[in-house]
Enzyme design. Structure first.
Site: not given
Ligand code: F6R
Length: 245
Positions: A67, A136, A138, A143
């Site tokens: 992303d 959550n 994701h 989301e």
């Molecule tokens: C990042 C991504 C997100 C993260 C998720 C967890 O490229 O795709 O799905 O993996 O938000 O984020 P952290 O590791 O910062 O807790």
């Protein structure tokens, strides 16, 4: 889904990095799917240390990131392109033109989503996808409520996700409101998935993943439909859950 229990963040990062290094040595042209955020930072520093010490080569490796924020260019320190360059690519021998991150500043973001999907198809998909998980549920920036059929698309970020990511910005208002993300169907096409879960703040998400139903309201639950997923979670995230390694 196989679960490996790590003692802590360092241990989780080392186990994941060793696994990736073994794959890269075995398959020098492997196509990796990469994530950003806090979770994979330790993996990337282990990959860099190994590259410097043991010379593991990434010359033939291709990478595709999950992303990117809409509106942030690659030279913005909060963009995921910048993150990848600085936390990994600049420190290993990967060819920059073999690294792909959706382009968040392109005029036609919808077209960029289509092109990214076509790029993945052209290169016959991802061999090993690294994933983190949001509190959550994701995955990528998919989301809760995102269709399991979704391909690479533009998303409105949930307030909780912007809040969680605000730690990387000066102020919450600076966190972009949209992102481009691989879709859930895109992620599911990866031949193998490594999901990293660390810390007490991910405990509930891990519990829901392991004990809940497969449901679009909890995106990561789709991983139960994938034939080859390994979760590496640390003790703080597993706390109190009964898991079988
Ligand atoms: C990042 C991504 C997100 C993260 C998720 C967890 O490229 O795709 O799905 O993996 O938000 O984020 P952290 O590791 O910062 O807790």
């Amino acid at each position: 889904m196989r679960i490996i229990e790590a003692t802590d963040y360092q241990d989780m990062s080392k186990i994941a990095a060793d696994y990736i290094i073994e794959k890269v040595n075995q398959f020098p042209k492997i196509k990796l799917g990469l994530a950003t955020g806090g979770t994979p930072m330790g993996i990337y520093s282990n990959l860099i240390a190994d590259h410097q010490k043991n010379g593991t080569s990434y010359r033939g490796v291709m990478t595709f990131n999950l992303d990117e924020y809409v509106g942030l260019s690659g030279d913005n320190p909060n963009s995921y392109r910048y993150y990848m360059n600085h936390n990994l690519f600049n420190h290993i021998d990967i060819q920059m033109n073999n690294t792909f991150v959706p382009r968040g500043t392109i005029d036609d973001v919808l077209k960029e989503c289509e092109s990214y999907e076509e790029l993945l198809t052209k290169h016959k998909g991802i061999d090993l996808q690294i994933l983190g998980i949001g509190a959550n549920g994701h995955i990528g920036f998919n989301e809760p409520g995102t269709s399991f059929q979704s391909q690479t698309h533009v998303v409105e970020l949930a307030p909780s996700t912007r809040q969680a990511n605000a730690r990387f910005f000066n102020r919450l208002e600076e966190v972009p409101t949209q992102a481009i993300t691989m879709g859930i169907a895109t992620i599911m096409k990866s031949r193998e998935i490594l999901l990293l879960v660390s810390g007490e703040q991910k405990k509930d998400a891990l519990k829901t993943l392991l004990t809940g139903n497969i449901d679009e309201r909890f995106p990561a639950s789709v991983l139960k439909n994938h034939p080859y997923v390994t979760i590496i979670a640390d003790k703080a995230a597993i706390a109190g859950l009964k898991v079988h390694s």
